[in-house]
Scaffold this motif. Sequence first.
Motif, PDB file in Angstrom:
ATOM      1  N   ARG A  16       0.900  -1.259  -0.052  1.00 16.23           N
ATOM      2  CA  ARG A  16      -0.184   0.060   0.154  1.00 16.23           C
ATOM      3  C   ARG A  16       0.814   1.370  -0.055  1.00 16.23           C
ATOM      4  N   GLY A  17       0.217   2.383  -0.183  1.00 14.97           N
ATOM      5  CA  GLY A  17       0.934   3.720   0.136  1.00 14.97           C
ATOM      6  C   GLY A  17       2.174   3.987  -0.660  1.00 14.97           C
ATOM      7  N   ILE A  18       3.031   4.570  -0.203  1.00 14.79           N
ATOM      8  CA  ILE A  18       4.306   4.883  -0.788  1.00 14.79           C
ATOM      9  C   ILE A  18       4.975   3.620  -1.278  1.00 14.79           C
ATOM     10  N   GLY A  19       5.111   2.792  -0.647  1.00 18.55           N
ATOM     11  CA  GLY A  19       5.516   1.488  -1.277  1.00 18.55           C
ATOM     12  C   GLY A  19       5.011   1.093  -2.437  1.00 18.55           C
ATOM     13  N   ARG A  20       3.561   0.913  -2.460  1.00 17.03           N
ATOM     14  CA  ARG A  20       2.879   0.710  -3.681  1.00 17.03           C
ATOM     15  C   ARG A  20       3.209   1.285  -4.748  1.00 17.03           C
ATOM     16  N   GLY A  21       3.301   2.681  -4.869  1.00 10.24           N
ATOM     17  CA  GLY A  21       3.670   3.648  -5.593  1.00 10.24           C
ATOM     18  C   GLY A  21       5.220   3.416  -6.403  1.00 10.24           C
ATOM     19  N   ILE A  22       6.177   3.153  -5.386  1.00 11.41           N
ATOM     20  CA  ILE A  22       7.322   2.870  -5.752  1.00 11.41           C
ATOM     21  C   ILE A  22       7.424   1.436  -6.628  1.00 11.41           C
ATOM     22  N   ALA A  23       6.784   0.397  -6.161  1.00 13.61           N
ATOM     23  CA  ALA A  23       6.970  -0.801  -6.760  1.00 13.61           C
ATOM     24  C   ALA A  23       6.077  -0.750  -8.087  1.00 13.61           C
ATOM     25  N   GLN A  24       4.995   0.040  -8.326  1.00 15.20           N
ATOM     26  CA  GLN A  24       4.454   0.103  -9.621  1.00 15.20           C
ATOM     27  C   GLN A  24       5.484   0.821 -10.433  1.00 15.20           C
ATOM     28  N   ARG A  25       6.146   1.687 -10.038  1.00 13.65           N
ATOM     29  CA  ARG A  25       6.849   2.769 -11.004  1.00 13.65           C
ATOM     30  C   ARG A  25       8.100   2.126 -11.228  1.00 13.65           C
ATOM     31  N   LEU A  26       8.664   1.210 -10.337  1.00 12.16           N
ATOM     32  CA  LEU A  26       9.823   0.503 -10.853  1.00 12.16           C
ATOM     33  C   LEU A  26       9.590  -0.568 -11.763  1.00 12.16           C
ATOM     34  N   ALA A  27       8.499  -1.290 -11.717  1.00 12.39           N
ATOM     35  CA  ALA A  27       8.103  -2.196 -12.637  1.00 12.39           C
ATOM     36  C   ALA A  27       7.775  -1.562 -13.886  1.00 12.39           C
ATOM     37  N   ARG A  28       7.103  -0.420 -14.063  1.00 18.75           N
ATOM     38  CA  ARG A  28       6.701   0.428 -15.111  1.00 18.75           C
ATOM     39  C   ARG A  28       8.217   0.631 -16.059  1.00 18.75           C
ATOM     40  N   ASP A  29       9.140   0.676 -15.227  1.00 15.90           N
ATOM     41  CA  ASP A  29      10.456   0.985 -15.828  1.00 15.90           C
ATOM     42  C   ASP A  29      11.217  -0.251 -16.407  1.00 15.90           C
ATOM     43  N   GLY A  30      10.617  -1.530 -15.953  1.00 21.56           N
ATOM     44  CA  GLY A  30      11.125  -2.606 -16.541  1.00 21.56           C
ATOM     45  C   GLY A  30      11.634  -3.486 -15.534  1.00 21.56           C
ATOM     46  N   ALA A  31      11.704  -3.236 -14.257  1.00 21.91           N
ATOM     47  CA  ALA A  31      12.307  -4.192 -13.099  1.00 21.91           C
ATOM     48  C   ALA A  31      11.240  -5.284 -12.894  1.00 21.91           C
ATOM     49  N   LEU A  32      11.712  -6.464 -12.634  1.00 21.50           N
ATOM     50  CA  LEU A  32      11.014  -7.527 -11.833  1.00 21.50           C
ATOM     51  C   LEU A  32      10.938  -7.054 -10.349  1.00 21.50           C
ATOM     52  N   VAL A  33       9.655  -6.919  -9.674  1.00 25.17           N
ATOM     53  CA  VAL A  33       9.660  -6.314  -8.456  1.00 25.17           C
ATOM     54  C   VAL A  33       9.054  -7.223  -7.737  1.00 25.17           C
ATOM     55  N   ALA A  34       9.687  -7.531  -6.385  1.00 26.96           N
ATOM     56  CA  ALA A  34       9.264  -8.215  -5.227  1.00 26.96           C
ATOM     57  C   ALA A  34       8.536  -7.355  -4.415  1.00 26.96           C
ATOM     58  N   VAL A  35       7.209  -7.759  -4.250  1.00 29.47           N
ATOM     59  CA  VAL A  35       6.234  -6.971  -3.293  1.00 29.47           C
ATOM     60  C   VAL A  35       5.969  -7.423  -2.008  1.00 29.47           C
ATOM     61  N   HIS A  36       6.747  -6.644  -1.104  1.00 34.76           N
ATOM     62  CA  HIS A  36       6.766  -7.367   0.321  1.00 34.76           C
ATOM     63  C   HIS A  36       5.566  -6.620   1.036  1.00 34.76           C
ATOM     64  N   TYR A  37       4.916  -7.639   1.835  1.00 36.52           N
ATOM     65  CA  TYR A  37       4.018  -7.335   2.774  1.00 36.52           C
ATOM     66  C   TYR A  37       4.379  -8.019   4.182  1.00 36.52           C
ATOM     67  N   GLY A  38       3.699  -7.444   5.298  1.00 38.44           N
ATOM     68  CA  GLY A  38       3.886  -7.991   6.573  1.00 38.44           C
ATOM     69  C   GLY A  38       2.550  -8.580   7.013  1.00 38.44           C
ATOM     70  N   ASN A  39       1.494  -8.185   6.721  1.00 42.24           N
ATOM     71  CA  ASN A  39       0.054  -8.903   7.193  1.00 42.24           C
ATOM     72  C   ASN A  39      -0.737  -9.007   6.213  1.00 42.24           C
ATOM     73  N   ASN A  40      -1.010  -7.901   5.309  1.00 38.06           N
ATOM     74  CA  ASN A  40      -2.116  -7.731   4.426  1.00 38.06           C
ATOM     75  C   ASN A  40      -1.583  -8.456   2.924  1.00 38.06           C
ATOM     76  N   ASP A  41      -2.069  -9.678   2.835  1.00 34.22           N
ATOM     77  CA  ASP A  41      -1.659 -10.452   1.426  1.00 34.22           C
ATOM     78  C   ASP A  41      -2.509  -9.916   0.451  1.00 34.22           C
ATOM     79  N   THR A  42      -3.867  -9.759   0.896  1.00 39.08           N
ATOM     80  CA  THR A  42      -4.793  -9.151  -0.079  1.00 39.08           C
ATOM     81  C   THR A  42      -4.357  -7.958  -0.849  1.00 39.08           C
ATOM     82  N   ALA A  43      -3.782  -6.730  -0.069  1.00 39.63           N
ATOM     83  CA  ALA A  43      -3.213  -5.698  -0.807  1.00 39.63           C
ATOM     84  C   ALA A  43      -2.241  -5.822  -1.607  1.00 39.63           C
ATOM     85  N   ALA A  44      -1.187  -6.901  -1.043  1.00 42.31           N
ATOM     86  CA  ALA A  44       0.230  -7.101  -1.704  1.00 42.31           C
ATOM     87  C   ALA A  44      -0.318  -7.907  -3.201  1.00 42.31           C
ATOM     88  N   LYS A  45      -1.451  -8.832  -3.139  1.00 36.23           N
ATOM     89  CA  LYS A  45      -1.642  -9.328  -4.229  1.00 36.23           C
ATOM     90  C   LYS A  45      -2.435  -8.306  -5.150  1.00 36.23           C
TER      91      LYS A  45
END
Length: 254
Positions: A16-45
């Motif tokens: 969620r939040g800033i982390g989600r924004g960063i993950a989406q942007r890095l992926a848009r630039d071509g990176a394979l992104v590991a999306v980490h979550y602590g306890n909200n797997d629904t939001a990570a998915k």
Amino acid sequence: MGDLNGKTALVTGSSRGIGRGIAQRLARDGALVAVHYGNNDTAAKETAENIRGAGGRAFIIGAELGVPGDAESLFAAFDDGLAACGAEPGLDILVNNAAISLPGHIDEVTPEEFDRTLAVNTKAPFFVIQHGLRRMRDGGRIINISSAVTTTAFPSTIAYGVSKGAVDTLTLTLAKDLGARGITVNTIAPGFVATDMNAAMRATPEAEAALSAISVFNRLGRPSDIADVAAFLASDDSRWITGQRFDVTGGSML
């Protein structure tokens, strides 16, 4: 921004939040992104599905931070995720974004709250970096998410400020230590960004207007405002920049 094709990134707290924004942007630039979550797997998915829906590549990894063995658990999941994707082992970009903020003045913070804040915000990034460096290729990027509270006094979040001040020092020290490997280490310090973490602080229109007025642009930050800076620091365009703290607050408190 630079092309991140062929790069692998790990963004902690990116469901969620800033982390989600960063993950989406890095992926848009071509990176394979590991999306980490602590306890909200629904939001990570959801984050990973959004990335894949936009043509990017991502996988999710779950690991609670701020507990014994957190870095080991995180990278065990990371390694398994890479293997499941058929990707080469290794890491190119590490973004330490996961954090908690427990309110309280100096006379209100309990030892348990203080320990928990530093465990998640300071100790976890330290050891995540330690383990990440065993996988990081030379020329990699480490980006730590700090906060405006390290240069502006916010007495009501003193423990959070202390934890993030330590992250700023960690960045500076690591930049010198890792320069020989061509690894850059930088900090992004956001101001008020509209995320779940500070939802209670902007619960009314009056409260949101007051927070918006802190910036010279008279608005709250968006996750994309931070993500765009992270994308620059992850790219080859930032190769001559290390050990720096980037104020990304929209001119707050000028």
